[in-house]
Design a protein around this motif. Structure first.
Motif, PDB file in Angstrom:
ATOM      1  N   MET A 126       0.844  -1.185   0.000  1.00 51.26           N
ATOM      2  CA  MET A 126       0.000   0.000   0.000  1.00 51.26           C
ATOM      3  C   MET A 126       0.893   1.253   0.000  1.00 51.26           C
ATOM      4  SD  MET A 126      -3.138   0.768   2.471  1.00 51.26           S
ATOM      5  CE  MET A 126      -2.903   2.078   3.605  1.00 51.26           C
ATOM      6  N   THR A 127       0.613   2.181  -0.873  1.00 52.75           N
ATOM      7  CA  THR A 127       1.394   3.407  -0.996  1.00 52.75           C
ATOM      8  C   THR A 127       0.875   4.442  -0.007  1.00 52.75           C
ATOM      9  OG1 THR A 127       1.642   2.943  -3.346  1.00 52.75           O
ATOM     10  CG2 THR A 127       2.190   5.154  -2.605  1.00 52.75           C
ATOM     11  N   ARG A 128       1.784   5.032   0.735  1.00 50.34           N
ATOM     12  CA  ARG A 128       1.356   6.055   1.684  1.00 50.34           C
ATOM     13  C   ARG A 128       1.076   7.373   0.966  1.00 50.34           C
ATOM     14  NH1 ARG A 128       4.957   9.945   2.408  1.00 50.34           N
ATOM     15  NH2 ARG A 128       7.185   9.561   2.221  1.00 50.34           N
ATOM     16  N   LYS A 129       0.304   8.227   1.590  1.00 50.53           N
ATOM     17  CA  LYS A 129       0.049   9.557   1.047  1.00 50.53           C
ATOM     18  C   LYS A 129       1.300  10.415   1.238  1.00 50.53           C
ATOM     19  CE  LYS A 129      -4.896   9.850   1.792  1.00 50.53           C
ATOM     20  NZ  LYS A 129      -5.991  10.608   2.417  1.00 50.53           N
ATOM     21  N   ASP A 130       1.463  11.388   0.358  1.00 53.81           N
ATOM     22  CA  ASP A 130       2.584  12.316   0.505  1.00 53.81           C
ATOM     23  C   ASP A 130       2.443  13.105   1.798  1.00 53.81           C
ATOM     24  OD1 ASP A 130       3.727  11.585  -1.866  1.00 53.81           O
ATOM     25  OD2 ASP A 130       2.960  13.291  -2.999  1.00 53.81           O
ATOM     26  N   LEU A 131       3.571  13.364   2.431  1.00 54.09           N
ATOM     27  CA  LEU A 131       3.577  14.225   3.610  1.00 54.09           C
ATOM     28  C   LEU A 131       3.327  15.663   3.177  1.00 54.09           C
ATOM     29  CD1 LEU A 131       6.752  12.802   5.380  1.00 54.09           C
ATOM     30  CD2 LEU A 131       4.374  12.324   5.951  1.00 54.09           C
ATOM     31  N   VAL A 132       2.695  16.440   4.035  1.00 57.04           N
ATOM     32  CA  VAL A 132       2.447  17.861   3.768  1.00 57.04           C
ATOM     33  C   VAL A 132       3.215  18.662   4.803  1.00 57.04           C
ATOM     34  CG1 VAL A 132       0.717  19.683   3.660  1.00 57.04           C
ATOM     35  CG2 VAL A 132       0.156  17.390   2.817  1.00 57.04           C
ATOM     36  N   PHE A 133       4.031  19.589   4.327  1.00 55.60           N
ATOM     37  CA  PHE A 133       4.832  20.428   5.198  1.00 55.60           C
ATOM     38  C   PHE A 133       4.292  21.843   5.160  1.00 55.60           C
ATOM     39  CE2 PHE A 133       7.408  16.934   3.747  1.00 55.60           C
ATOM     40  CZ  PHE A 133       8.028  16.493   4.904  1.00 55.60           C
ATOM     41  N   THR A 134       4.169  22.466   6.296  1.00 53.61           N
ATOM     42  CA  THR A 134       3.654  23.830   6.380  1.00 53.61           C
ATOM     43  C   THR A 134       4.818  24.800   6.449  1.00 53.61           C
ATOM     44  OG1 THR A 134       1.669  23.068   7.506  1.00 53.61           O
ATOM     45  CG2 THR A 134       2.189  25.405   7.704  1.00 53.61           C
ATOM     46  N   ARG A 135       4.789  25.787   5.563  1.00 53.27           N
ATOM     47  CA  ARG A 135       5.846  26.802   5.549  1.00 53.27           C
ATOM     48  C   ARG A 135       5.730  27.661   6.813  1.00 53.27           C
ATOM     49  NH1 ARG A 135       8.706  28.134   1.040  1.00 53.27           N
ATOM     50  NH2 ARG A 135       7.119  27.289  -0.350  1.00 53.27           N
ATOM     51  N   SER A 136       6.843  27.967   7.430  1.00 54.35           N
ATOM     52  CA  SER A 136       6.845  28.788   8.650  1.00 54.35           C
ATOM     53  C   SER A 136       6.483  30.231   8.319  1.00 54.35           C
ATOM     54  CB  SER A 136       8.229  28.753   9.308  1.00 54.35           C
ATOM     55  OG  SER A 136       9.167  29.446   8.495  1.00 54.35           O
ATOM     56  N   ARG A 137       6.164  30.995   9.354  1.00 54.32           N
ATOM     57  CA  ARG A 137       5.868  32.425   9.178  1.00 54.32           C
ATOM     58  C   ARG A 137       7.076  33.124   8.559  1.00 54.32           C
ATOM     59  NH1 ARG A 137       2.212  35.912   8.931  1.00 54.32           N
ATOM     60  NH2 ARG A 137       2.317  37.881  10.014  1.00 54.32           N
ATOM     61  N   LYS A 138       8.271  32.773   9.024  1.00 58.24           N
ATOM     62  CA  LYS A 138       9.496  33.345   8.465  1.00 58.24           C
ATOM     63  C   LYS A 138       9.655  32.936   7.007  1.00 58.24           C
ATOM     64  CE  LYS A 138      14.536  33.443   8.810  1.00 58.24           C
ATOM     65  NZ  LYS A 138      14.675  33.431   7.370  1.00 58.24           N
ATOM     66  N   GLY A 139       9.329  31.693   6.685  1.00 57.29           N
ATOM     67  CA  GLY A 139       9.409  31.216   5.303  1.00 57.29           C
ATOM     68  C   GLY A 139       8.479  31.988   4.382  1.00 57.29           C
ATOM     69  N   ILE A 140       7.281  32.285   4.867  1.00 53.61           N
ATOM     70  CA  ILE A 140       6.321  33.079   4.083  1.00 53.61           C
ATOM     71  C   ILE A 140       6.842  34.496   3.904  1.00 53.61           C
ATOM     72  CG2 ILE A 140       4.006  34.100   4.107  1.00 53.61           C
ATOM     73  CD1 ILE A 140       3.087  31.448   5.471  1.00 53.61           C
ATOM     74  N   LYS A 141       7.373  35.088   4.983  1.00 54.39           N
ATOM     75  CA  LYS A 141       7.912  36.458   4.902  1.00 54.39           C
ATOM     76  C   LYS A 141       9.091  36.499   3.936  1.00 54.39           C
ATOM     77  CE  LYS A 141       8.448  40.790   6.430  1.00 54.39           C
ATOM     78  NZ  LYS A 141       9.459  41.342   5.565  1.00 54.39           N
ATOM     79  N   ASP A 142       9.922  35.460   3.937  1.00 48.77           N
ATOM     80  CA  ASP A 142      11.045  35.402   2.995  1.00 48.77           C
ATOM     81  C   ASP A 142      10.548  35.384   1.552  1.00 48.77           C
ATOM     82  OD1 ASP A 142      12.831  35.372   5.111  1.00 48.77           O
ATOM     83  OD2 ASP A 142      13.246  33.210   4.975  1.00 48.77           O
ATOM     84  N   LYS A 143       9.478  34.629   1.280  1.00 47.22           N
ATOM     85  CA  LYS A 143       8.904  34.561  -0.075  1.00 47.22           C
ATOM     86  C   LYS A 143       8.295  35.910  -0.478  1.00 47.22           C
ATOM     87  CE  LYS A 143      10.055  30.583  -1.497  1.00 47.22           C
ATOM     88  NZ  LYS A 143      10.959  30.495  -2.647  1.00 47.22           N
ATOM     89  N   TYR A 144       7.661  36.576   0.471  1.00 47.29           N
ATOM     90  CA  TYR A 144       7.100  37.912   0.240  1.00 47.29           C
ATOM     91  C   TYR A 144       8.217  38.886  -0.125  1.00 47.29           C
ATOM     92  CZ  TYR A 144       4.956  42.420   1.554  1.00 47.29           C
ATOM     93  OH  TYR A 144       4.520  43.721   1.577  1.00 47.29           O
ATOM     94  N   ASP A 145       9.283  38.885   0.676  1.00 42.97           N
ATOM     95  CA  ASP A 145      10.421  39.781   0.412  1.00 42.97           C
ATOM     96  C   ASP A 145      11.085  39.453  -0.922  1.00 42.97           C
ATOM     97  OD1 ASP A 145      10.029  41.166   2.789  1.00 42.97           O
ATOM     98  OD2 ASP A 145      11.461  39.936   3.913  1.00 42.97           O
ATOM     99  N   GLU A 146      11.167  38.173  -1.233  1.00 40.32           N
ATOM    100  CA  GLU A 146      11.743  37.735  -2.511  1.00 40.32           C
ATOM    101  C   GLU A 146      10.920  38.267  -3.686  1.00 40.32           C
ATOM    102  OE1 GLU A 146      11.492  33.419  -4.256  1.00 40.32           O
ATOM    103  OE2 GLU A 146      13.117  33.495  -2.779  1.00 40.32           O
TER     104      GLU A 146
END
Length: 198
Positions: free
Chosen positions: A1-21
């Motif tokens: 049986m194949t497991r479902k993909d894991l889901v990772f949540t981006r941190s607040r800092k990660g989101i702010k980094d993407k915004y700044d980028e």
């Protein structure tokens, strides 16, 4: 049986980094369009504006600005000026009025910044239209072969409007484009000089 993909949540800092980028990409792209006259970077501007301001998916609003600031407000536009008897209208000089109170993002996106009358049909083009049509149909992320009237109007006028929309965003969020652009140009020159002397 194949497991479902894991889901990772981006941190607040990660989101702010993407915004700044995304903001930095906008700044560099405006420099390349306005200073170096490389108009193709309007496509980058359109894609980054969509990512920042109006990235709506079937799951809801995925816009970066709302992840940073849940209820963003921006400066409103100046009044449209009637261009001719056909009813064409545009904003003369400065697009945004920095002396008026800021308005919610949804209202800001729905402001009409260009009106054209094509074969007897009036087309009101909003900030949202400019961003979405430029990004989704004009080369920001996709290129459509056939363009409906509004998309066609945006395609012709995007060079004139996208940079102004981005500059209004910067001013609204307190980002100093002039200071940052000086730093970016100095950085590019130093890198160029460094590579040229190798």
């Amino acid at each position: 049986m194949t497991r479902k993909d894991l889901v990772f949540t981006r941190s607040r800092k990660g989101i702010k980094d993407k915004y700044d980028e995304a903001m930095k990409l906008l700044e560099y792209s405006i420099i390349l369009v306005k200073l170096f006259e490389i108009k193709e970077f309007n496509n980058v501007i359109a894609a980054q504006l969509r990512l920042l301001l109006c990235d709506i998916t079937k799951d809801g609003d995925n816009s970066l600005i709302r992840k940073i600031q849940p209820d963003p407000k921006l400066f409103p536009i100046n009044e449209l000026s009637i261009l001719n008897e056909k009813g064409h209208a545009f904003i003369e000089a400065e697009m945004f009025n920095y002396n008026k109170p800021m308005i919610p993002l949804t209202d800001w996106l729905n402001q009409v910044i260009l009106t054209m009358n094509l074969q007897g049909k009036k087309q009101n083009i909003t900030i949202l239209n400019f961003i979405k049509f430029s990004a989704n149909k004009g080369g920001g992320a996709h290129v459509d072969s056939d363009l409906v009237e509004k998309s066609f109007i945006v395609d012709i006028h995007s060079d004139e409007y996208l940079c102004d929309i981005a500059l209004g965003l910067f001013r609204s969020v307190g980002r100093d484009f002039n200071l940052n652009s000086e730093k970016h140009v100095a950085y590019l020159i130093s890198k160029f000089k460094g590579k040229a002397s190798e």
